[in-house]
Write a protein that holds these residues in place. Structure first.
Motif, PDB file in Angstrom:
ATOM      1  N   LEU A 108       0.812  -1.209   0.000  1.00  0.00           N
ATOM      2  CA  LEU A 108       0.000   0.000   0.000  1.00  0.00           C
ATOM      3  C   LEU A 108       0.851   1.266   0.000  1.00  0.00           C
ATOM      4  CD1 LEU A 108      -2.150  -2.162   0.895  1.00  0.00           C
ATOM      5  CD2 LEU A 108      -3.296  -0.294   2.069  1.00  0.00           C
ATOM      6  N   LEU A 109       2.095   1.139   0.459  1.00  0.00           N
ATOM      7  CA  LEU A 109       2.984   2.299   0.470  1.00  0.00           C
ATOM      8  C   LEU A 109       3.760   2.341  -0.842  1.00  0.00           C
ATOM      9  CD1 LEU A 109       4.278   2.005   4.140  1.00  0.00           C
ATOM     10  CD2 LEU A 109       2.543   3.566   3.266  1.00  0.00           C
ATOM     11  N   GLU A 120      -0.762   4.448  12.306  1.00  0.00           N
ATOM     12  CA  GLU A 120      -2.144   4.943  12.269  1.00  0.00           C
ATOM     13  C   GLU A 120      -2.893   4.336  11.076  1.00  0.00           C
ATOM     14  OE1 GLU A 120      -1.597   9.135  12.175  1.00  0.00           O
ATOM     15  OE2 GLU A 120      -1.295   9.318  14.346  1.00  0.00           O
ATOM     16  N   ALA A 121      -2.237   4.344   9.923  1.00  0.00           N
ATOM     17  CA  ALA A 121      -2.863   3.777   8.734  1.00  0.00           C
ATOM     18  C   ALA A 121      -3.053   2.272   8.883  1.00  0.00           C
ATOM     19  CB  ALA A 121      -2.018   4.076   7.499  1.00  0.00           C
ATOM     20  N   ARG A 174     -20.267   1.326   5.746  1.00  0.00           N
ATOM     21  CA  ARG A 174     -19.164   1.525   6.697  1.00  0.00           C
ATOM     22  C   ARG A 174     -17.829   1.190   6.042  1.00  0.00           C
ATOM     23  NH1 ARG A 174     -21.396  -1.336  12.265  1.00  0.00           N
ATOM     24  NH2 ARG A 174     -23.133   0.091  12.660  1.00  0.00           N
ATOM     25  N   ALA A 175     -17.835   0.104   5.280  1.00  0.00           N
ATOM     26  CA  ALA A 175     -16.600  -0.289   4.595  1.00  0.00           C
ATOM     27  C   ALA A 175     -16.171   0.773   3.595  1.00  0.00           C
ATOM     28  CB  ALA A 175     -16.787  -1.631   3.894  1.00  0.00           C
ATOM     29  N   ARG A 176     -17.136   1.357   2.882  1.00  0.00           N
ATOM     30  CA  ARG A 176     -16.796   2.404   1.906  1.00  0.00           C
ATOM     31  C   ARG A 176     -16.238   3.638   2.603  1.00  0.00           C
ATOM     32  NH1 ARG A 176     -22.307   1.888  -1.725  1.00  0.00           N
ATOM     33  NH2 ARG A 176     -21.674   0.027  -2.923  1.00  0.00           N
ATOM     34  N   GLY A 177     -16.894   4.014   3.709  1.00  0.00           N
ATOM     35  CA  GLY A 177     -16.397   5.180   4.442  1.00  0.00           C
ATOM     36  C   GLY A 177     -15.013   4.951   5.004  1.00  0.00           C
ATOM     37  N   LEU A 178     -14.805   3.734   5.510  1.00  0.00           N
ATOM     38  CA  LEU A 178     -13.497   3.414   6.061  1.00  0.00           C
ATOM     39  C   LEU A 178     -12.440   3.327   4.973  1.00  0.00           C
ATOM     40  CD1 LEU A 178     -12.264   2.859   8.801  1.00  0.00           C
ATOM     41  CD2 LEU A 178     -12.642   0.439   8.443  1.00  0.00           C
ATOM     42  N   GLU A 216      -6.836   8.088   2.839  1.00  0.00           N
ATOM     43  CA  GLU A 216      -6.261   9.316   3.389  1.00  0.00           C
ATOM     44  C   GLU A 216      -5.103   9.000   4.338  1.00  0.00           C
ATOM     45  OE1 GLU A 216      -7.600  13.178   6.090  1.00  0.00           O
ATOM     46  OE2 GLU A 216      -9.106  11.764   5.372  1.00  0.00           O
ATOM     47  N   SER A 217      -5.291   7.975   5.197  1.00  0.00           N
ATOM     48  CA  SER A 217      -4.233   7.606   6.146  1.00  0.00           C
ATOM     49  C   SER A 217      -2.992   7.097   5.426  1.00  0.00           C
ATOM     50  CB  SER A 217      -4.748   6.528   7.109  1.00  0.00           C
ATOM     51  OG  SER A 217      -5.806   7.022   7.887  1.00  0.00           O
ATOM     52  N   VAL A 218      -3.207   6.261   4.408  1.00  0.00           N
ATOM     53  CA  VAL A 218      -2.077   5.728   3.648  1.00  0.00           C
ATOM     54  C   VAL A 218      -1.355   6.854   2.915  1.00  0.00           C
ATOM     55  CG1 VAL A 218      -1.423   4.255   1.704  1.00  0.00           C
ATOM     56  CG2 VAL A 218      -3.037   3.425   3.414  1.00  0.00           C
ATOM     57  N   GLU A 219      -2.106   7.786   2.368  1.00  0.00           N
ATOM     58  CA  GLU A 219      -1.493   8.910   1.654  1.00  0.00           C
ATOM     59  C   GLU A 219      -0.647   9.754   2.603  1.00  0.00           C
ATOM     60  OE1 GLU A 219      -0.338  11.232  -1.499  1.00  0.00           O
ATOM     61  OE2 GLU A 219      -1.299   9.252  -1.427  1.00  0.00           O
ATOM     62  N   GLN A 220      -1.140   9.963   3.824  1.00  0.00           N
ATOM     63  CA  GLN A 220      -0.354  10.711   4.807  1.00  0.00           C
ATOM     64  C   GLN A 220       0.935   9.972   5.151  1.00  0.00           C
ATOM     65  OE1 GLN A 220      -2.903  11.434   8.158  1.00  0.00           O
ATOM     66  NE2 GLN A 220      -4.084  13.043   7.129  1.00  0.00           N
TER      67      GLN A 220
END
Length: 308
Positions: free
Chosen positions: A160-161, A237-238, A281-285, A291-295
């Motif tokens: 993912l990174l 966090e991600a 919920r899965a879509r929102g997460l 966003e977390s991975v991008e950060q």
């Protein structure tokens, strides 16, 4: 266990073995006499070789290893066969021969650890916390912890990174930091040695100037380590979001089973609504995960040296 940082250009097999027993590093720079074997090794080999010569089955039973037990059983049977067929004299001579061979094998296996040998061979290409001054050792530990956090993450394993070659960049960054810390420790100890002697006014002024330079260099290195720790924190966090997202994905994949279960007791539209809630919920997460991975990626990209 002392923190250990290795030069990433070392052979992978050497790196793995050295990482398993860092407490055996560093050895003396010179090859030890007799390959590191001591009179204690000789004394330990004598009773073991005697057992192998006359009662090898006992060795196998005590060792509890399948191969050693099988070897002891076969050797014991062979010795008994010699005794029955040729008599006690032949048995005694055969047992002495086995004992001598076992003694030489035990001595060959004793002595300097392969880890210590690699340490002597690759001296200067590894750094342990015990080799550094306390301040530098603490910085090394922070560096190693942050690097390990990223490299052990599921996020990195699953790719993912993307865009950050963590397996290449992070060990190189870690080693560069370790090399700098080694030099800082050398200079600190050099300063301490100079202060222990006669310190004139000119020497004192020079030492103060050098000490200030050490502080500036340490602060700059600490900022670099903080950037690495920020990357590790964002990755953690991600990782938490990723784990939650995977769980919800698994639950959503079971939607048909839940829909069938709920349709037996309530209307189909309610069943669809319950399962649809999991999907939402899965879509929102998933959006939160992106966003977390991008950060985390942005924090990692700051560690990549800019060309030119």
């Amino acid at each position: 266990m002392s923190t250990l940082v290795l030069d990433p250009s070392l052979p992978e097999g050497h790196r793995r073995l050295m990482a398993t027993r860092p407490e055996l590093l560093p050895p003396a720079p010179e090859r030890p006499a007799w390959g590191g074997r001591t009179p204690g090794d000789v004394l330990a080999a004598l009773p073991l070789s005697a057992l192998w010569g006359f009662l090898p089955l006992v060795v196998g039973l005590v060792h509890r290893g399948r191969r050693v037990l099988l070897a002891g059983l076969l050797l014991q049977a062979a010795l008994l066969a010699v005794w029955i067929r040729y008599g006690s004299t032949a048995f005694f001579l055969a047992a002495l021969t086995v004992q001598a061979a076992a003694f030489l094998v035990h001595l060959a296996l004793a002595g300097e650890s392969p880890v210590a040998a690699y340490g002597r061979r690759h001296r200067g290409r590894y750094v342990t916390a015990t080799m550094l001054e306390p301040l530098d050792a603490a910085l090394l530990e922070r560096t190693a912890d942050a690097t390990a956090t990223v490299l052990r993450s599921r996020l990195d394993r699953d790719g993912l990174l993307d865009g950050i070659a963590n397996r290449v960049i992070l060990p190189r960054q870690e080693w560069e930091i370790a090399e700098t810390l080694t030099e800082l420790t050398r200079l600190r100890r050099e300063q301490a040695g100079a202060r222990s002697g006669r310190v004139t006014e000119r020497i004192s002024a020079m030492l103060e100037s050098q000490e200030e330079a050490l502080k500036v260099a340490t602060r700059a290195l600490a900022l670099r380590i903080s950037a690495l720790e920020e990357y590790a924190l964002r990755t953690e966090e991600a990782e938490e979001v990723y784990a939650e997202w995977r769980t919800l994905q698994d639950l959503a994949d079971d939607g048909d089973a839940y829909r069938e279960l709920l349709s037996r007791t309530v209307r189909d539209d309610l069943a669809a609504g319950e399962v649809g809630e999991l999907t939402e919920r899965a879509r929102g997460l998933q959006a939160s995960l992106r966003e977390s991975v991008e950060q985390a990626r942005l924090a990692g990209l700051t560690l990549i040296p800019q060309e030119g």
